[in-house]
Design an enzyme around this catalytic site. Structure first.
Site, PDB file in Angstrom:
ATOM      1  N   GLY A  68      28.244 -43.273 -38.610  1.00 45.96           N
ATOM      2  CA  GLY A  68      27.134 -43.200 -39.571  1.00 45.96           C
ATOM      3  C   GLY A  68      26.459 -42.281 -38.928  1.00 45.96           C
ATOM      4  CD  GLU A  69      23.997 -41.847 -35.168  1.00 43.38           C
ATOM      5  OE1 GLU A  69      23.682 -42.827 -34.525  1.00 43.38           O
ATOM      6  OE2 GLU A  69      24.106 -40.725 -34.683  1.00 43.38           O
ATOM      7  N   GLY A  70      25.253 -39.711 -40.605  1.00 44.95           N
ATOM      8  CA  GLY A  70      25.489 -38.620 -41.051  1.00 44.95           C
ATOM      9  C   GLY A  70      26.277 -37.517 -39.906  1.00 44.95           C
TER      10      GLY A  70
END
Length: 351
Positions: A318-320
């Protein structure tokens, strides 16, 4: 007119004339037609989005990372405690997280926003606040949020985009932080598709078999209690969603309204994309899938969105982070269509 209604009213289909011109140009380059695969798809899609025959490199690349907490973690669906969300926000702000490293490598800016972290508002230099409420409610016993809060979360994402992305052409990637957020994401996917929860629910942060079965049971209970309407994106978001999911849906809708390509990350941003698509089907024309997550439901999400991932990296952070890896790929597609010679220019015989 509300910000959401105004944004939805601005979303148009990409320019098909520019798409066709870009495809003709790609077929005239010194290569067999279609031999650069998805790179060519990216180039002609960008042409349509930017409304020019030859897409331009972004003047600004921004990863927008939204943080929010989830009441459903009270059910014990995650391997990590909720206090990890604010701890990771501080890590983002210090530049020490995976997204910081990959965005730096790509020459992109990272913006971190608190849209609904549990507890009192966080006060930290560099943190953008677009708080809707202090975490969602536990959707295993009732709605995650009210319909009004769902709208506010989407509008917070639209406003964040408008405030943080000023240059054009721009390229935006989305990411998130929120312990427990694969649970609402799986619930959103189940609500929109009617697929069995067992088939689309994964291990998230790495839970064991026993906790996975418990997580599946919690999602089923939440869907039974709330009965989200698959034909109403706001109903799905408010009943089983998350604030950062609503915020990312808002960023996607804002990008579609502004003619900005938006790069999806993994499973959670995929849930946001489904909400955005439900509210504005044309918004998917502005989405790019960066990678295929190892979360089992992500492939189903991308199929429903009609998107092909650029990469298969077995990622699930996640997080980008996956979206940040797409920046150089997208820029490579722009350079190919602009800088590669045609058969005529190179004096090469066409096959």
């Amino acid at each position: 007119m509300t910000l959401l209604a105004e944004t939805l009213s601005k979303i148009q289909a990409p320019d098909q004339t520019c798409v066709e011109q870009a495809k003709q140009r790609l077929d005239s380059l010194t290569k067999p037609p279609g031999s650069l695969g998805i790179l060519e798809d990216i180039a002609w899609r960008l042409a349509g989005i930017q409304r020019v025959p030859l897409p331009q490199l972004p003047r600004e690349k921004v990863s927008l990372v939204l943080a929010g907490d989830h009441g459903v973690v009270a059910e014990g669906v995650s391997a990590f405690p909720q206090e990890v969300t604010p701890q990771m926000i501080f890590n983002f702000l210090q530049g020490g997280a995976g997204i910081n490293v990959l965005a730096r490598q790509a020459g992109a800016k990272v913006v971190v926003a608190d849209i609904g972290v549990a507890g009192p508002p966080l006060e930290k230099t560099g943190l953008v606040s677009c708080r809707v409420k202090s975490g969602t409610d536990n959707f295993a016993v009732g709605p995650a949020m009210s319909r009004e809060e769902a709208v506010k979360s989407i509008e917070a994402g639209i406003s964040l985009l408008q405030q943080q992305v000023k240059e054009r052409p721009a390229l935006v990637a989305i990411g998130e932080m929120g312990i427990g957020n694969t649970t609402p994401s799986a619930a959103i996917l189940a609500a929109f598709t009617g697929m069995p929860v067992e088939e689309i629910t994964g291990r998230g942060t790495g839970i064991d078999n026993q906790r996975l079965q418990h997580k599946i049971a919690v999602i089923k209970r939440g869907l039974e209690v709330n009965r989200p309407d698959a034909n109403d994106g706001l109903d799905v978001l408010s009943k089983v969603g998350g604030l950062e999911i609503g915020g990312m849906a808002g960023i996607i809708l804002g990008c579609a309204a502004e003619g900005i390509p938006v790069v999806l990350d993994g499973f959670i941003s995929g849930a946001a994309a489904l909400v955005a698509q439900s509210l504005a089907p044309l918004s998917r024309e502005y989405m790019f899938a960066s990678h295929g997550s190892v979360e089992p439901g992500h492939r189903i999400m991308l199929e429903k969105l009609g998107l092909k991932p650029m990469l298969q990296m077995e990622m699930r952070l996640g997080e980008g982070t996956g979206a940040a890896l797409a920046y150089p790929i997208i820029e490579s597609a722009v350079r190919i269509i602009n800088e590669m010679a045609t058969f005529a220019e190179a004096g090469v015989s066409k096959g």
